[in-house]
Design an enzyme around this catalytic site. Structure first.
Site, PDB file in Angstrom:
ATOM      1  N   TYR A  33     -30.705  58.359 -78.922  1.00  9.81           N
ATOM      2  CA  TYR A  33     -29.364  57.923 -78.491  1.00  9.81           C
ATOM      3  C   TYR A  33     -29.444  57.283 -77.103  1.00  9.81           C
ATOM      4  CZ  TYR A  33     -28.190  61.538 -82.003  1.00  9.81           C
ATOM      5  OH  TYR A  33     -28.111  62.317 -83.138  1.00  9.81           O
ATOM      6  N   TRP A  37     -22.376  58.082 -74.854  1.00  7.28           N
ATOM      7  CA  TRP A  37     -21.443  58.594 -75.873  1.00  7.28           C
ATOM      8  C   TRP A  37     -20.310  59.336 -75.190  1.00  7.28           C
ATOM      9  CZ3 TRP A  37     -25.715  56.863 -78.240  1.00  7.28           C
ATOM     10  CH2 TRP A  37     -25.674  56.570 -79.609  1.00  7.28           C
ATOM     11  N   ASP A  40     -20.265  63.412 -75.523  1.00  9.19           N
ATOM     12  CA  ASP A  40     -21.506  63.838 -74.856  1.00  9.19           C
ATOM     13  C   ASP A  40     -21.332  63.774 -73.345  1.00  9.19           C
ATOM     14  OD1 ASP A  40     -22.224  62.628 -77.568  1.00  9.19           O
ATOM     15  OD2 ASP A  40     -24.135  63.561 -77.035  1.00  9.19           O
ATOM     16  N   TYR A  85     -30.870  51.396 -81.295  1.00  9.09           N
ATOM     17  CA  TYR A  85     -29.933  52.294 -81.962  1.00  9.09           C
ATOM     18  C   TYR A  85     -29.184  51.522 -83.033  1.00  9.09           C
ATOM     19  CZ  TYR A  85     -26.109  55.446 -83.044  1.00  9.09           C
ATOM     20  OH  TYR A  85     -25.223  56.251 -83.724  1.00  9.09           O
ATOM     21  N   ASP A 173     -20.284  64.502 -87.937  1.00  5.26           N
ATOM     22  CA  ASP A 173     -20.407  63.418 -88.905  1.00  5.26           C
ATOM     23  C   ASP A 173     -20.523  63.790 -90.388  1.00  5.26           C
ATOM     24  OD1 ASP A 173     -20.794  62.649 -86.311  1.00  5.26           O
ATOM     25  OD2 ASP A 173     -22.853  61.995 -86.583  1.00  5.26           O
ATOM     26  N   ARG A 206     -31.432  65.062 -91.003  1.00  6.68           N
ATOM     27  CA  ARG A 206     -30.391  64.064 -90.676  1.00  6.68           C
ATOM     28  C   ARG A 206     -29.474  63.842 -91.890  1.00  6.68           C
ATOM     29  NH1 ARG A 206     -29.122  61.969 -85.805  1.00  6.68           N
ATOM     30  NH2 ARG A 206     -28.439  60.116 -86.917  1.00  6.68           N
ATOM     31  N   TYR A 362     -28.476  69.006 -89.777  1.00 12.45           N
ATOM     32  CA  TYR A 362     -27.418  68.455 -88.939  1.00 12.45           C
ATOM     33  C   TYR A 362     -26.182  69.345 -88.833  1.00 12.45           C
ATOM     34  CZ  TYR A 362     -26.318  63.944 -86.725  1.00 12.45           C
ATOM     35  OH  TYR A 362     -26.049  62.932 -85.845  1.00 12.45           O
ATOM     36  N   GLU A 406     -31.476  69.476 -80.149  1.00 10.35           N
ATOM     37  CA  GLU A 406     -30.140  69.020 -80.549  1.00 10.35           C
ATOM     38  C   GLU A 406     -29.415  70.105 -81.353  1.00 10.35           C
ATOM     39  OE1 GLU A 406     -30.486  65.378 -82.724  1.00 10.35           O
ATOM     40  OE2 GLU A 406     -28.367  64.843 -82.504  1.00 10.35           O
TER      41      GLU A 406
HETATM   42  C1  9WN Z   1     -23.197  58.983 -84.199  1.00 11.89           C
HETATM   43  C2  9WN Z   1     -24.724  61.533 -79.682  1.00 11.89           C
HETATM   44  C3  9WN Z   1     -24.024  61.749 -81.002  1.00 11.89           C
HETATM   45  C4  9WN Z   1     -23.021  62.920 -80.960  1.00 11.89           C
HETATM   46  C5  9WN Z   1     -22.500  63.271 -82.349  1.00 11.89           C
HETATM   47  C6  9WN Z   1     -23.704  63.538 -83.262  1.00 11.89           C
HETATM   48  C7  9WN Z   1     -24.613  62.314 -83.289  1.00 11.89           C
HETATM   49  C8  9WN Z   1     -24.374  59.878 -83.830  1.00 11.89           C
HETATM   50  C9  9WN Z   1     -25.532  59.616 -84.741  1.00 11.89           C
HETATM   51  O1  9WN Z   1     -25.049  61.999 -81.980  1.00 11.89           O
HETATM   52  O2  9WN Z   1     -23.894  61.243 -83.898  1.00 11.89           O
HETATM   53  O3  9WN Z   1     -22.177  59.136 -83.238  1.00 11.89           O
HETATM   54  O4  9WN Z   1     -26.101  58.514 -84.651  1.00 11.89           O
HETATM   55  O5  9WN Z   1     -25.893  60.480 -85.563  1.00 11.89           O
HETATM   56  O6  9WN Z   1     -23.282  63.851 -84.548  1.00 11.89           O
HETATM   57  O7  9WN Z   1     -21.676  64.405 -82.276  1.00 11.89           O
HETATM   58  O8  9WN Z   1     -21.942  62.581 -80.145  1.00 11.89           O
HETATM   59  O9  9WN Z   1     -25.335  62.716 -79.266  1.00 11.89           O
END
Ligand code: 9WN
Length: 440
Positions: A33, A37, A40, A85, A173, A206, A362, A406
Site C-alpha cells: 500500500y 489511505w 489508516d 498499486y 472489503d 487475500r 483477510y 496486517e
Molecule cells: C483497499 C490499506 C487498506 C485498508 C483496508 C484494507 C485494505 C485495500 C486493498 O488495505 O484494503 O482499500 O487493496 O486491499 O482492507 O481496510 O484501509 O491498509
C-alpha cells in the site's frame, strides 16, 4: 509483559512508522500500500499523537488535502511518486468529477469516518494548547463539511443511516455482508485487469479473483457516473447501511461536538447527527434473536445476517442501551465458540462458528488490531473493564509474538498479509500508552 518488552514493542512500532513515513503522510505498508489511505492515516495519527502531535497533525492535513469540494474525504490520496498499486489513479480517474481536487489524484469513494476521532486524539495529547487550538480551528470546518457530505449525499432515506456503495468504503472489503450482498449483484461483463497485491501476499490470505471482479466492476460503474454520488446511488446495485461505518460515524459526531464546544461553536448539529444515526441503528439494525446488530442491504431490503465483529463496534459508537450492550458482550462477544477463543486471540473479525469463517483470509476471520482497538475502547466505556483490559493484553501479546503484521490467526497467532503495517504499529503504541500510569 515486562517493561523491557514493552519498550521494545514501542521502539519497534516507531521504527515501522518512520520507515513508512512519506514526509507529510504515512503509507500503510512498505510495498503493498504505497499511497495515503483515509482511515489508516487516522489510526496512524492517533498513535503518532502519543509522541509527536505536530507530525500527527500533518498526517491529517495531508489527508484533508485530498478532500473533494462536495466534502468527501477520499479513501486513497495517491502519492505521485509511487506506482505499484492496483487500482491506481489512472483506473479511478477522479478528474472526471468537477468536485475532485485539481492538485492531486484520489480514489472516488470514501472510507470509515475516523477523521474527527483522530483530530480529537491530537487535541487530547497536545501539550502546546495554543498550537492545538489553532489546529482545531483550521480543520474543524473541513470535518463538518465531510459529515455534511455523508448526511447530504449518502443518506437517501433521511434516516441517519449512511449508505456504503463499494466494499472498499467499508474498510472490511471481503467481510461476509459484502460477499453476501455482492452475490446478488449481476456483473454485466467480466472486468479486465491485473492484480498487483498477489505479488506481495499469498493468494489464500487475500480476497479471491471473484471478489476482485466485483470490486472492479463496481468501481467502473461509479466511474461511468463520473463519481456523481446522487446519480449513481439512484440505481446503485450494491448499497449497504453498514453497522461499523455508521457506528464509527456516531463516535465521530460525538468528537465533532466536543471539538465544536472547545472552539466555542455550537455542538447542536453534530449532536443531532449522532442521535439520529444511533437511533436508526437501534431501530433498524438490531436483531433480537441473534442478540447483535447487522448491516442492512438497501437493495434487497433485508438485514445481512452474517455474524461479524461489526456488531461490537456499536459499543465504540456509544449506540446500544445498557441492556443490549450486556447481551452483545455476555452472550455474543464472550462466547468461546464465536469470538473469544479459550486458547487463542480474540476478536476474530468473523464469528468462528459462522459458515464464512476462515482464520487465514483477510476479513473472513483473522484478528485485526484496529477492530480490537475500537472494541476494547467500547467495552471499557460500557463498564466491561476487565474484558477490555484482557483484550488489550492479548492484542499486545499477539503483536509481540508475531510482529507488526496486517492480520493474525485467532487460534495460532500466525501473522498474515503485509509486515510493517502502519496501523498495527500506531495502535500498539496507543494501547500501551492507554494503560494506567504509562507514558512514553
Ligand atoms: C483497499 C490499506 C487498506 C485498508 C483496508 C484494507 C485494505 C485495500 C486493498 O488495505 O484494503 O482499500 O487493496 O486491499 O482492507 O481496510 O484501509 O491498509
Amino acid at each position: 509483559m515486562t517493561d523491557t518488552e514493552t519498550q521494545r514493542l514501542v521502539d519497534g512500532a516507531k521504527a515501522v512508522l518512520k520507515a513508512n513515513d512519506l514526509g507529510r503522510s504515512t503509507k500503510p505498508a512498505p510495498n503493498l500500500y504505497p499511497h495515503q489511505w483515509n482511515w489508516d492515516s487516522c489510526f496512524i495519527a492517533i498513535g503518532i499523537a502519543r509522541y509527536d502531535c505536530r507530525r500527527a497533525a500533518e498526517e491529517i492535513r495531508s489527508l484533508l488535502g485530498g478532500q473533494w469540494s462536495n466534502g468527501m474525504v477520499p479513501q486513497i490520496v495517491f502519492n505521485p511518486n509511487a506506482g505499484g498499486y492496483f487500482p491506481g489513479p489512472d483506473v479511478w480517474q477522479s478528474e472526471r468529477s468537477p468536485d475532485a481536487p485539481k492538485a492531486m489524484r484520489t480514489s472516488g469513494i470514501t472510507d470509515p469516518p475516523v477523521l474527527a476521532i483522530a483530530v480529537r486524539a491530537i487535541w487530547d495529547n497536545a501539550s502546546d494548547r495554543a498550537w492545538a487550538l489553532e489546529f482545531l480551528r483550521d480543520v474543524y470546518p473541513r470535518l463538518v463539511h465531510y459529515h455534511e457530505f455523508l448526511y447530504g449525499e449518502r443518506d437517501p432515506d433521511g434516516t441517519g443511516l449512511i449508505v456504503v456503495a463499494h466494499p472498499w468504503e467499508s474498510g472490511l472489503d471481503n467481510a461476509p455482508p459484502y460477499l453476501d450482498a455482492g452475490s446478488r449483484v449481476h456483473l454485466t461483463y467480466k472486468p479486465q485487469y491485473e492484480r498487483l497485491d498477489l505479488l506481495h501476499v499469498e493468494a489464500k490470505h487475500r480476497p479471491t479473483n471473484k471478489d476482485y471482479d466485483l470490486f472492479i466492476w463496481l468501481l467502473e460503474q461509479m466511474r461511468a457516473a463520473n463519481w456523481d454520488q446522487r446519480r449513481y446511488l439512484a440505481t446503485a446495485p450494491l448499497q449497504v447501511q453498514d453497522v461499523l461505518f455508521n457506528s464509527i460515524l456516531c463516535r465521530a459526531n460525538r468528537e465533532l461536538a466536543a471539538i465544536a464546544e472547545i472552539l466555542g461553536e455550537s455542538p447542536d448539529q453534530a449532536d443531532e447527527w449522532r442521535a439520529r444515526t444511533a437511533r436508526a441503528i437501534n431501530e433498524r439494525l438490531w436483531n433480537e434473536t441473534a442478540g447483535t446488530y447487522f448491516s442492512f442491504d438497501r437493495v434487497a431490503g433485508r438485514l445481512l445476517e452474517d455474524d461479524t465483529i461489526a456488531g461490537f463496534i456499536t459499543l465504540f459508537g456509544g449506540v446500544p442501551p445498557p441492556e443490549r450492550a450486556r447481551i452483545l458482550v455476555e452472550r455474543h462477544l464472550l462466547d468461546p465458540a464465536a469470538y473469544w477463543p479459550s486458547a487463542g486471540y480474540p476478536v476474530p473479525t468473523t464469528a468462528m462458528n459462522s459458515p464464512w469463517f476462515n482464520p487465514e483470509n483477510y476479513w473472513l476471520g483473522p484478528v485485526w488490531v484496529n477492530t480490537n482497538w475500537m472494541t476494547l475502547r467500547g467495552l471499557a466505556e460500557y463498564g466491561f473493564v476487565r474484558e477490555s483490559d484482557d483484550l488489550r493484553s492479548s492484542t499486545l501479546d499477539m503483536v509481540k509474538r508475531s510482529g507488526y503484521r496486517e492480520y493474525f490467526n485467532p487460534v495460532s497467532c500466525e501473522g498474515y498479509g503485509t509486515d510493517s503495517f502502519s496501523w498495527t504499529a500506531a495502535l500498539t503504541i496507543d494501547l500501551i500508552c492507554s494503560q494506567p500510569g504509562r507514558v512514553l
